[in-house]
Design an enzyme around this catalytic site. Structure first.
Site, short mmCIF file in Angstrom:
data_model
loop_
_atom_site.label_atom_id
_atom_site.label_comp_id
_atom_site.label_asym_id
_atom_site.label_seq_id
_atom_site.Cartn_x
_atom_site.Cartn_y
_atom_site.Cartn_z
N THR A 243 1.12 -1.36 0.10
CA THR A 243 0.21 0.39 -0.07
C THR A 243 1.44 1.04 -0.01
O THR A 243 1.88 1.40 0.42
CB THR A 243 -1.30 0.18 1.90
N GLY A 244 0.84 2.01 -0.76
CA GLY A 244 0.99 3.77 -0.66
C GLY A 244 1.26 4.31 -2.33
O GLY A 244 0.72 3.22 -3.10
N ASP B 156 8.47 3.56 5.35
CA ASP B 156 8.90 5.30 5.48
C ASP B 156 9.98 5.35 5.92
O ASP B 156 10.34 7.09 5.03
CB ASP B 156 7.85 5.60 6.46
N GLU C 264 0.12 -5.21 6.26
CA GLU C 264 0.58 -5.22 5.18
C GLU C 264 1.96 -5.75 5.80
O GLU C 264 2.68 -7.12 5.58
CB GLU C 264 1.33 -3.68 5.28
C1 5RP Z 1 1.36 2.72 3.88
C2 5RP Z 1 2.59 2.02 3.76
C3 5RP Z 1 3.59 2.82 2.69
O1 5RP Z 1 3.51 1.70 2.07
C4 5RP Z 1 4.54 3.74 3.34
O2 5RP Z 1 4.32 5.00 4.39
C5 5RP Z 1 5.51 4.40 2.28
O3 5RP Z 1 4.57 4.86 1.31
P1 5RP Z 1 5.07 5.92 -0.31
O4 5RP Z 1 5.25 4.57 -1.16
O5 5RP Z 1 3.34 6.65 -0.38
O6 5RP Z 1 5.35 6.39 0.45
O7 5RP Z 1 3.10 2.04 4.57
O8 5RP Z 1 0.77 1.89 5.36
#
Ligand code: 5RP
Length: 228
Positions: free
Chosen positions: A30-31, A88, A107
């Site tokens: 996700t993300g 993150d 996740e």
């Molecule tokens: C969602 C997550 C995402 O994978 C993480 O926040 C990275 O997101 P992005 O690719 O938008 O920077 O842990 O719960």
């Protein structure tokens, strides 16, 4: 030439989608970065790649459904061949913080059920010590004020994530996210994780330990490198 962050994410999505083989059960992260993976995977499926997938969020599930990726019910799965997800923050040990997108619990269920977990990040996510940004902690709504009070008493200050001015953000599991304030350097993150999940009402933290198989790191100059 320097690449924009979304272009790096697109490259990461393409490279990671190329790791998927016919017949695999694939875990969808996700993300924004994971979305580029799903987008590339949809393109491969449209060209004839036959796979099934499980999703770590309703958002990723919807994207895969719209793109025609056959979705498998995670309730019937014990083992996933390959999961690709973003992060993150990632430490040199490949331990992670995830959950800015609010999907950390699902996740982690996918990650811990995967034979191979590939994390795709641009180089802004590389840190020496975890804790540069927030640490998301999923808590159940019932008694959340008492839960947050316990978190605070243990020294974890932060904020309940808001959806908008008048309502809290609610995860796909119907829970809240408490974002522990940054900057806080987690010198012994496994200790912090144990302390945090010992609090009644805490479902899980955004720490991911010893789950990663490979990391694909995208750099501003367009290089995408594997890191074990
Ligand atoms: C969602 C997550 C995402 O994978 C993480 O926040 C990275 O997101 P992005 O690719 O938008 O920077 O842990 O719960």
């Amino acid at each position: 030439m320097l690449y924009q962050q979304n272009e790096i994410k697109r490259l990461l999505g393409e490279k990671s989608a190329a790791l998927v083989e016919a017949g695999m059960l694939v875990g969808l992260g996700t993300g924004t970065t994971a979305s580029y993976f799903i987008e590339s995977l949809i393109k491969r499926c449209k060209k004839g790649l036959k796979i099934q997938a499980v999703a770590s969020s309703i958002q990723s599930l919807n994207m895969a459904n719209e793109g025609g990726i056959p979705i498998y019910d995670m309730d019937k799965v014990t083992s996933i061949d390959l999961t690709v997800d973003g992060a993150d923050e990632i430490a040199p040990s490949n331990d992670l913080i995830k959950g800015r997108g609010g999907a950390l619990v699902r996740e982690k269920i996918l990650a811990s059920s995967s034979k191979r977990l590939v994390i795709i990040v641009d180089d802004s996510k590389l840190v020496n010590v975890l804790g540069k940004a927030h640490l998301p902690v999923e808590i159940i709504p019932f008694g959340y004020t008492a839960t947050i009070n316990k978190l605070n008493k243990m020294g974890y200050e932060g904020k309940l994530r808001k959806k908008d001015q008048s309502s809290f953000y609610v995860t796909d599991n119907g829970n809240y996210i408490f974002d522990i304030d940054s900057p806080i350097e987690f010198i012994n993150p496994e200790e912090d994780h144990k302390k945090l999940i010992s609090i009644p009402g805490v479902v899980d933290t955004g720490f991911f330990f010893n789950l990663v198989s490979d990391v694909l790191v995208g750099y501003r100059d367009g290089r995408v490198l594997f890191r074990k």
